[in-house]
Design a protein around this motif. Structure first.
Motif, PDB file in Angstrom:
ATOM      1  N   ASP A   1      74.075 -15.853 182.772  1.00  0.00           N
ATOM      2  CA  ASP A   1      74.686 -14.546 183.028  1.00  0.00           C
ATOM      3  C   ASP A   1      73.640 -13.458 183.275  1.00  0.00           C
ATOM      4  O   ASP A   1      73.840 -12.563 184.103  1.00  0.00           O
ATOM      5  CB  ASP A   1      75.578 -14.118 181.861  1.00  0.00           C
TER       6      ASP A   1
ATOM      7  N   LYS B   1      74.492 -20.140 178.394  1.00  0.00           N
ATOM      8  CA  LYS B   1      75.438 -19.332 179.169  1.00  0.00           C
ATOM      9  C   LYS B   1      74.917 -17.904 179.331  1.00  0.00           C
ATOM     10  O   LYS B   1      75.066 -17.295 180.404  1.00  0.00           O
ATOM     11  CB  LYS B   1      76.808 -19.331 178.484  1.00  0.00           C
TER      12      LYS B   1
ATOM     13  N   HIS C   1      74.099 -23.688 173.181  1.00  0.00           N
ATOM     14  CA  HIS C   1      75.116 -23.613 174.222  1.00  0.00           C
ATOM     15  C   HIS C   1      75.338 -22.167 174.660  1.00  0.00           C
ATOM     16  O   HIS C   1      75.412 -21.864 175.863  1.00  0.00           O
ATOM     17  CB  HIS C   1      76.418 -24.223 173.701  1.00  0.00           C
ATOM     18  N   GLU C   2      75.439 -21.258 173.685  1.00  0.00           N
ATOM     19  CA  GLU C   2      75.672 -19.852 173.996  1.00  0.00           C
ATOM     20  C   GLU C   2      74.481 -19.211 174.689  1.00  0.00           C
ATOM     21  O   GLU C   2      74.641 -18.389 175.592  1.00  0.00           O
ATOM     22  CB  GLU C   2      76.008 -19.078 172.712  1.00  0.00           C
TER      23      GLU C   2
END
Length: 320
Positions: free
Chosen positions: A276, A272, A268-269
């Protein structure tokens, strides 16, 4: 070289003398001081581990490698060796037991994870095939798989018609992690899959897209990245970096489930982080992955770090 060796032995002797003096002044051995003055979690367990490994006593050194069933007997041996009265120090035994369960459990978890990593995917094994089909059903519940060998596998990020070839690097461990993510964190896994295929249509609002000025929004292969993040999690585990996290979230021995939950968090991280970073093309994957890896390493240097707060430790840890 000679000067370095002399300096090493001088510091070692000086440290042992200092420990002796502190024990005489406080009436407590190093293990007692750690348990009484450090709160439960990674800070305490890592200090206990370092103290035991650095002891001049072989019995203490080997206590971090015992079988889980032998931990109670090991604690009795430690108390006897350190001349600690268990009746006067009842909480010490409880604290040492919790620490040793974590230390021994981490070592056993590495062995379990390594075993899965070394086991190759076997298309003749019904259990392996069942897991692979479960992965498809969890990620694409409304799209039946037309055939076992199919171009459809590319829809969830495999490279070709047969996913078995993509598991070579991480063996069954890659499949175990992907299935766990898809089965137990289904909503997020499905969203990450959708975003990886169509990043410009992710859940970010139009205002957020304009603010971040994503002009390309390059996607990636979900399954292949999942196997790659499995490798990242594996390296964090084997290097010992994940001790901080596991000693803070597992009140006793960390298990494979803890490792898989950590994988879910990392997937999940990373997703993201990828958005970014807004890479120009997929060829920047290794750069982004390395940057992400270093960020996680920095976070894990904090002894109070817990990567997944929603997988928090039991309240019982507070009393250990």
């Amino acid at each position: 070289m000679f000067v370095q060796v002399c300096l090493y032995f001088y510091c070692k002797c000086l440290w042992r003398c200092l420990k002796f003096v502190v024990r005489k002044l406080t009436g407590q051995c190093e293990l007692q001081r750690i348990c009484y003055n450090t709160k439960p979690g990674a800070a305490r367990t890592m200090k206990i581990e370092a103290s035991l490994k650095g002891s001049k006593s072989k019995r203490l050194q080997t206590s971090v490698n015992v079988h889980p069933d032998a931990i109670e007997k090991t604690i009795d041996d430690i108390m006897e060796l350190k001349r600690i009265n268990p009746d006067r120090n009842p909480q010490l035994g409880v604290s040492l037991q919790a620490c040793l369960l974590q230390i021994v459990g981490y070592r056993n978890l590495i062995a379990e994870v390594e075993k899965l990593r070394r086991e190759p995917y076997d298309s003749e094994n019904p259990q392996h095939e069942e897991m692979l089909l479960k992965l498809w059903k969890c990620l694409k519940p409304n799209s039946p798989l037309k055939a076992r060998i199919s171009k459809q596998w590319c829809e969830i990020g495999f490279q070709g018609d047969d996913p078995k070839t993509d598991f070579r690097g991480m063996g069954l461990l890659g499949l175990y992690n992907l299935v766990y993510f898809a089965e137990w964190d289904t909503e997020i896994a499905q969203q990450v899959l959708t975003d990886s295929l169509h990043p410009k249509y992710s859940q970010l609002s139009k205002a957020e897209w304009e603010k971040k000025k994503f002009d390309k929004a390059i996607g990636y292969s979900f399954a292949i990245v999942g196997i790659n993040i499995t490798d990242l999690a594996y390296n964090l585990l084997v290097s010992g970096a994940l001790k901080t996290h596991f000693y803070n979230v597992a009140p006793e021995a960390p298990t494979l489930t803890h490792f898989q939950q950590t994988f879910c968090y990392l997937m999940h991280e990373f997703h993201k982080f990828w958005i970014d970073e807004d890479p120009l093309d997929i060829m920047e994957f290794n750069r982004v992955r390395e940057k992400f890896y270093k960020r996680i390493l920095r976070q894990l240097q904090n002894p109070e770090m817990a990567l997944c707060p929603h997988f928090a430790a039991s309240e019982s840890l507070i009393n250990m």
